[in-house]
Motif scaffolding. Structure first.
Motif, PDB file in Angstrom:
ATOM      1  N   SER A 250       0.688  -1.080  -0.091  1.00  0.00           N
ATOM      2  CA  SER A 250       0.004  -0.060   0.150  1.00  0.00           C
ATOM      3  C   SER A 250       0.894   1.220  -0.117  1.00  0.00           C
ATOM      4  O   SER A 250       0.596   2.297  -0.563  1.00  0.00           O
ATOM      5  CB  SER A 250      -0.970   0.032   1.281  1.00  0.00           C
ATOM      6  OG  SER A 250      -1.769  -1.181   1.180  1.00  0.00           O
ATOM      7  N   ASP A 257      -6.003   0.409  -6.104  1.00  0.00           N
ATOM      8  CA  ASP A 257      -7.275   0.192  -5.479  1.00  0.00           C
ATOM      9  C   ASP A 257      -7.066  -1.176  -4.494  1.00  0.00           C
ATOM     10  O   ASP A 257      -6.174  -1.990  -4.538  1.00  0.00           O
ATOM     11  CB  ASP A 257      -8.431   0.074  -6.337  1.00  0.00           C
ATOM     12  CG  ASP A 257      -8.538  -1.278  -7.239  1.00  0.00           C
ATOM     13  OD1 ASP A 257      -7.816  -2.090  -6.869  1.00  0.00           O
ATOM     14  OD2 ASP A 257      -8.966  -0.926  -8.143  1.00  0.00           O
ATOM     15  N   PHE A 258      -7.901  -1.024  -3.527  1.00  0.00           N
ATOM     16  CA  PHE A 258      -7.850  -2.218  -2.452  1.00  0.00           C
ATOM     17  C   PHE A 258      -7.793  -3.515  -3.027  1.00  0.00           C
ATOM     18  O   PHE A 258      -6.851  -4.514  -2.671  1.00  0.00           O
ATOM     19  CB  PHE A 258      -8.869  -1.832  -1.392  1.00  0.00           C
ATOM     20  CG  PHE A 258      -9.070  -3.108  -0.316  1.00  0.00           C
ATOM     21  CD1 PHE A 258      -7.908  -2.940   0.533  1.00  0.00           C
ATOM     22  CD2 PHE A 258      -9.943  -3.915  -0.507  1.00  0.00           C
ATOM     23  CE1 PHE A 258      -8.048  -4.317   1.432  1.00  0.00           C
ATOM     24  CE2 PHE A 258     -10.000  -5.102   0.613  1.00  0.00           C
ATOM     25  CZ  PHE A 258      -9.083  -5.135   1.570  1.00  0.00           C
ATOM     26  N   LYS A 328       1.567   9.763  -4.028  1.00  0.00           N
ATOM     27  CA  LYS A 328       0.091   9.496  -3.504  1.00  0.00           C
ATOM     28  C   LYS A 328      -0.873  10.398  -4.363  1.00  0.00           C
ATOM     29  O   LYS A 328      -0.451  11.391  -5.195  1.00  0.00           O
ATOM     30  CB  LYS A 328      -0.134  10.247  -1.977  1.00  0.00           C
ATOM     31  CG  LYS A 328       0.536   9.425  -0.907  1.00  0.00           C
ATOM     32  CD  LYS A 328       0.326   9.791   0.549  1.00  0.00           C
ATOM     33  CE  LYS A 328       0.977  11.097   0.610  1.00  0.00           C
ATOM     34  NZ  LYS A 328       0.723  11.624   2.097  1.00  0.00           N
ATOM     35  N   LEU A 332      -6.359  12.372  -2.526  1.00  0.00           N
ATOM     36  CA  LEU A 332      -6.393  11.448  -1.090  1.00  0.00           C
ATOM     37  C   LEU A 332      -6.387  12.563  -0.054  1.00  0.00           C
ATOM     38  O   LEU A 332      -5.733  13.161   0.419  1.00  0.00           O
ATOM     39  CB  LEU A 332      -5.099  10.386  -1.153  1.00  0.00           C
ATOM     40  CG  LEU A 332      -5.065   9.567  -0.438  1.00  0.00           C
ATOM     41  CD1 LEU A 332      -6.113   8.424  -0.555  1.00  0.00           C
ATOM     42  CD2 LEU A 332      -3.808   8.902  -0.137  1.00  0.00           C
ATOM     43  N   VAL A 336      -8.473   9.182   7.798  1.00  0.00           N
ATOM     44  CA  VAL A 336      -9.349   8.201   7.558  1.00  0.00           C
ATOM     45  C   VAL A 336     -10.275   8.081   8.869  1.00  0.00           C
ATOM     46  O   VAL A 336     -10.756   7.077   9.274  1.00  0.00           O
ATOM     47  CB  VAL A 336      -8.336   6.770   7.650  1.00  0.00           C
ATOM     48  CG1 VAL A 336      -7.666   6.758   6.239  1.00  0.00           C
ATOM     49  CG2 VAL A 336      -7.730   6.643   8.962  1.00  0.00           C
ATOM     50  N   ARG A 359      -8.778  -2.897   5.078  1.00  0.00           N
ATOM     51  CA  ARG A 359      -9.125  -1.776   4.536  1.00  0.00           C
ATOM     52  C   ARG A 359      -8.675  -0.555   5.115  1.00  0.00           C
ATOM     53  O   ARG A 359      -8.154   0.300   4.749  1.00  0.00           O
ATOM     54  CB  ARG A 359     -10.476  -1.697   4.216  1.00  0.00           C
ATOM     55  CG  ARG A 359     -11.088  -2.652   3.189  1.00  0.00           C
ATOM     56  CD  ARG A 359     -12.601  -2.302   2.827  1.00  0.00           C
ATOM     57  NE  ARG A 359     -13.225  -2.992   1.775  1.00  0.00           N
ATOM     58  CZ  ARG A 359     -12.929  -2.471   0.314  1.00  0.00           C
ATOM     59  NH1 ARG A 359     -12.328  -1.409   0.343  1.00  0.00           N
ATOM     60  NH2 ARG A 359     -13.390  -3.202  -0.758  1.00  0.00           N
ATOM     61  N   TYR A 362      -4.831  -0.640   4.874  1.00  0.00           N
ATOM     62  CA  TYR A 362      -4.521  -0.259   3.257  1.00  0.00           C
ATOM     63  C   TYR A 362      -4.748   1.183   3.306  1.00  0.00           C
ATOM     64  O   TYR A 362      -3.884   2.119   2.706  1.00  0.00           O
ATOM     65  CB  TYR A 362      -5.498  -0.743   2.292  1.00  0.00           C
ATOM     66  CG  TYR A 362      -5.738   0.008   1.080  1.00  0.00           C
ATOM     67  CD1 TYR A 362      -4.724  -0.312   0.000  1.00  0.00           C
ATOM     68  CD2 TYR A 362      -6.841   0.373   0.939  1.00  0.00           C
ATOM     69  CE1 TYR A 362      -5.044   0.530  -1.114  1.00  0.00           C
ATOM     70  CE2 TYR A 362      -7.293   1.246  -0.423  1.00  0.00           C
ATOM     71  CZ  TYR A 362      -6.366   1.164  -1.336  1.00  0.00           C
ATOM     72  OH  TYR A 362      -6.419   1.841  -2.623  1.00  0.00           O
ATOM     73  N   GLU A 363      -5.825   1.816   3.754  1.00  0.00           N
ATOM     74  CA  GLU A 363      -6.108   3.163   3.542  1.00  0.00           C
ATOM     75  C   GLU A 363      -5.117   4.049   4.481  1.00  0.00           C
ATOM     76  O   GLU A 363      -4.377   5.049   4.173  1.00  0.00           O
ATOM     77  CB  GLU A 363      -7.449   3.713   4.270  1.00  0.00           C
ATOM     78  CG  GLU A 363      -8.504   3.209   3.155  1.00  0.00           C
ATOM     79  CD  GLU A 363      -8.665   3.840   1.691  1.00  0.00           C
ATOM     80  OE1 GLU A 363      -7.758   4.757   1.796  1.00  0.00           O
ATOM     81  OE2 GLU A 363      -9.307   3.338   0.981  1.00  0.00           O
ATOM     82  N   TYR A 364      -4.625   3.761   5.571  1.00  0.00           N
ATOM     83  CA  TYR A 364      -3.675   4.045   6.602  1.00  0.00           C
ATOM     84  C   TYR A 364      -2.307   4.353   5.748  1.00  0.00           C
ATOM     85  O   TYR A 364      -1.417   5.299   5.916  1.00  0.00           O
ATOM     86  CB  TYR A 364      -3.886   3.973   7.808  1.00  0.00           C
ATOM     87  CG  TYR A 364      -3.240   4.692   8.967  1.00  0.00           C
ATOM     88  CD1 TYR A 364      -4.221   5.821   9.436  1.00  0.00           C
ATOM     89  CD2 TYR A 364      -1.921   4.994   9.430  1.00  0.00           C
ATOM     90  CE1 TYR A 364      -3.807   6.743  10.261  1.00  0.00           C
ATOM     91  CE2 TYR A 364      -1.607   5.883  10.172  1.00  0.00           C
ATOM     92  CZ  TYR A 364      -2.441   6.844  10.731  1.00  0.00           C
ATOM     93  OH  TYR A 364      -1.948   7.942  11.564  1.00  0.00           O
ATOM     94  N   ARG A 366      -1.139   3.755   2.658  1.00  0.00           N
ATOM     95  CA  ARG A 366      -1.008   4.470   1.404  1.00  0.00           C
ATOM     96  C   ARG A 366      -1.044   5.985   1.773  1.00  0.00           C
ATOM     97  O   ARG A 366      -0.409   6.776   0.807  1.00  0.00           O
ATOM     98  CB  ARG A 366      -2.206   4.104   0.413  1.00  0.00           C
ATOM     99  CG  ARG A 366      -3.400   4.828   0.814  1.00  0.00           C
ATOM    100  CD  ARG A 366      -4.744   3.859   0.171  1.00  0.00           C
ATOM    101  NE  ARG A 366      -4.817   4.301  -1.197  1.00  0.00           N
ATOM    102  CZ  ARG A 366      -5.655   5.120  -1.621  1.00  0.00           C
ATOM    103  NH1 ARG A 366      -6.722   5.404  -1.144  1.00  0.00           N
ATOM    104  NH2 ARG A 366      -5.668   5.449  -3.043  1.00  0.00           N
ATOM    105  N   ARG A 367      -1.267   6.635   3.011  1.00  0.00           N
ATOM    106  CA  ARG A 367      -1.306   7.722   3.424  1.00  0.00           C
ATOM    107  C   ARG A 367       0.022   8.118   4.059  1.00  0.00           C
ATOM    108  O   ARG A 367       0.245   9.432   4.336  1.00  0.00           O
ATOM    109  CB  ARG A 367      -2.410   8.189   4.056  1.00  0.00           C
ATOM    110  CG  ARG A 367      -3.804   8.408   3.402  1.00  0.00           C
ATOM    111  CD  ARG A 367      -4.965   8.603   4.470  1.00  0.00           C
ATOM    112  NE  ARG A 367      -6.205   8.673   3.680  1.00  0.00           N
ATOM    113  CZ  ARG A 367      -7.042   8.056   2.737  1.00  0.00           C
ATOM    114  NH1 ARG A 367      -6.482   6.814   2.631  1.00  0.00           N
ATOM    115  NH2 ARG A 367      -8.010   8.434   2.294  1.00  0.00           N
TER     116      ARG A 367
END
Length: 615
Positions: A250, A257-258, A328, A332, A336, A359, A362-364, A366-367
């Motif tokens: 990630s 995408d996820f 990134k 984005l 989150v 999820r 993944y979201e955390y 990639r940031r």
């Protein structure tokens, strides 16, 4: 084609056709016969890989046996490629042919029991015999330069084949293309160092000294990382390995995408399961498929890997692993909060726990490319613990809101630990920083030998050298991920020979918390200190050596013995004893009869030190 010609050819051709290797004997039917494998791999690659597999499967076998088996199976493959219908053996799965070849060979060590079994148990039996422990196979000693160059001039191609055999049997889990890559470097080194032996300005010994580390570097680095990954899988399971890979992928591919990231995570985890079992055919096939997928889908994965995908296979893997994280997405959002503030969070957590947590990770991840993967796992674990508590019936309103404060606190603490360590490293330099680590880790793990303590703390000091000069956004990933490799090695050492209960707890309870857990270990209260025997502190004139590295090593051994003798020693006491030792050394090294001085002053120093330590 003769063996010496084969060895020469493998150094000249690409092994990109590894994708032709079948998944495993369980998946192979007639359409993936040995003849087809031979045609797709070509004779040079087929025979080289056969050589590696036989050396890895039968580590105690001789070079001659490995060559013979590789030639036998290659001859069969060649016949099958020419006329498959004439021989029923041509229709056997490739794995079974390899194992049949081993079992038909007489006097191979440790093969009798496995050969008595039927597939797939026979294959599992051989895999279970693979041993990567140091010392299982005698060390590979390099001869002196003159002998090496003479051998090279007389037996150039067989010598390279022998090198492949020796590397393979010492590293039975190492990826075959890595071994072939090392063989290329080895051949280049031999040509460079021995090619101009008649030149009086050429110094082969010096040439070997400078080039040999470059040859073995991929073996050491790839071998260590592979052992490390396999250690995580073995100790903490597939779920932890997948979480680690999810965080790393990630970060590297934040635009993906996820679903795409999750597919890669699953494929990579499956690859590691095959590689860690020692199943080289499956391992090689898995890696090739992943590389093909990544390079075929650059548009949805990363803009930073285009040049990597243009490289030959041997360089492609390393290039992609070391490529910069992609930028990134511009849209984005920085937070989150929906994972805490959304009213349906607890329902999703209850219904699809692992997917919901994945999820979030993944979201955390990639940031936050500035965080280490291990720290991201701790954040993920903290989020899971928060939901377990706050999604219970009767949990207070606003329970989840404290999650953000806890997160900020953990981030601050982790960054502070790394900054403080780097400040000390920059102030003290390599030697004195390592001494600080020696004091700390000898108290935590006094059961380790002096050689082990010096080795592990030297590796940790190298992390400081590698990472502490980096910018703030690069420091944490570099420092913690490299420290994790050292801690993984310590934990594997513990598994083979237990150290103490504290280390056991840190190495087995939680992968994400391993580094902070080891950091919090204090003095092992159950350790019985060393007795003050006459040989514990022996002072001789070799302390006057002008070779700084040797002197530092001797002083570090004495420091370790001092801590093992007095684990409760304070910093003030340590400073006093160190100063007294330095004064004695300075005095005796000025004397004409140095040894006599040490014989006289050494016992006096011990008596004075005992008084200092008694206060």
């Amino acid at each position: 084609m003769s063996w010496r010609t084969i060895v020469y050819v493998i150094l000249s051709v690409s092994v990109a056709v590894v994708k032709a290797v079948p998944r495993s004997y369980r998946d192979v039917e007639e359409k993936t016969s040995i003849g087809q494998r031979f045609l797709q791999l070509q004779e040079s690659n087929f025979k080289a890989i056969a050589m590696i597999m036989f050396a890895q499967y039968v580590q105690g076998g001789t070079f001659g046996k490995a060559v013979k088996m590789a030639e036998d199976v290659t001859d069969l493959a060649k016949r099958c490629a020419a006329a498959a219908g004439d021989n029923p053996d041509c229709l056997k799965p490739l794995h079974r042919i390899f194992l049949d070849t081993i079992c038909q060979e007489e006097n191979l060590p440790s093969s009798t029991d496995c050969c008595a079994k039927r597939d797939p148990e026979r294959n599992d039996c051989f895999l279970s015999l693979k041993n990567s422990s140091r010392g299982f196979v005698s060390p590979f000693e390099r001869p002196n330069a003159e002998a090496a160059c003479k051998n090279h001039s007389q037996h150039r191609h067989p010598l390279t084949g022998h090198f492949i055999y020796e590397v393979s049997r010492r590293h039975p889990f190492l990826y075959a293309p890595t071994i072939l890559s090392v063989a290329v470097r080895y051949a280049e080194m031999m040509n460079n160092c021995c090619g101009r032996a008649e030149d009086p300005t050429q110094n082969p010994e010096e040439c070997f000294r400078t080039q040999a580390p470059k040859v073995v570097k991929p073996v050491k680095e790839d071998g260590l990382r592979q052992e490390h990954t396999c250690g995580i899988l073995k100790q903490f399971g597939e779920r932890t390995l997948k979480a680690l890979k999810l965080a790393q992928i990630s970060q590297k591919f934040p635009k993906a995408d996820f679903v795409t990231v999750n597919k890669l995570v699953t494929d990579i985890a499956n690859m590691h399961k095959d590689c860690c079992r020692g199943d080289m055919l499956d391992c090689m096939h898995d890696r090739e498929e992943i590389l093909h997928y990544v390079c075929a889908n650059q548009d949805i994965l990363s803009s930073k890997i285009n040049k990597c995908c243009e490289k030959p296979l041997l360089q492609r893997i390393e290039c992609i692993v070391n490529a910069e994280n992609d930028d990134k997405p511009a849209d984005l959002s920085p937070h989150v909060r929906e994972f805490i503030e959304d009213k349906g969070t607890c329902e999703r957590f209850a219904q699809e726990k692992d997917t919901h947590l994945a999820r979030f990770l993944y979201e955390y991840s990639r940031r936050h490319p500035e965080f280490s993967a291990q720290m991201l796992l701790r954040i993920g674990k903290g989020y899971e613990d928060l939901l377990r508590e706050c999604c219970k019936t009767g949990a207070p309103d606003g329970c989840c809101s404290r999650g953000e404060e806890d997160l900020k606190k953990h981030v601050y603490e982790t960054q502070s630990v790394m900054k403080t360590s780097c400040d000390i490293y920059k102030e003290k330099g390599d030697y004195y920083f390592q001494n600080e680590l020696l004091v700390s880790f000898t108290k935590k793990m006094p059961q380790l030998t002096a050689a082990e303590l010096i080795k592990f703390t030297k590796q940790m000091t190298a992390v400081g050298s590698k990472c502490c000069h980096l910018s703030r956004d690069k420091l944490l990933p570099c420092a913690e991920e490299n420290l994790d490799l050292v801690l993984g090695e310590i934990c594997r050492r513990h598994l083979s020979d237990p150290i103490n209960p504290g280390v056991c707890h840190c190495c087995s309870s939680s992968y994400a918390l391993r580094r902070p857990c080891v950091g919090k270990l204090e003095i092992d209260e159950n350790y019985a200190p060393l007795s003050l025997t006459p040989g514990l502190f022996a002072f001789h004139e070799d302390l006057c050596t002008t070779e700084e590295e040797k002197l530092q090593h001797k002083k570090q051994e004495m420091l370790i013995n001092l801590i093992k003798y007095k684990p409760q020693i304070t910093q003030e006491q340590l400073t006093s004893v160190t100063a007294a030792f330095a004064a004695m050394r300075e005095q005796c090294c000025k004397e004409e009869n140095r040894e006599a001085c040490f014989v006289k002053e050494g016992p006096e120093l011990i008596k004075r030190s005992e008084k200092m330590l008694a206060t």
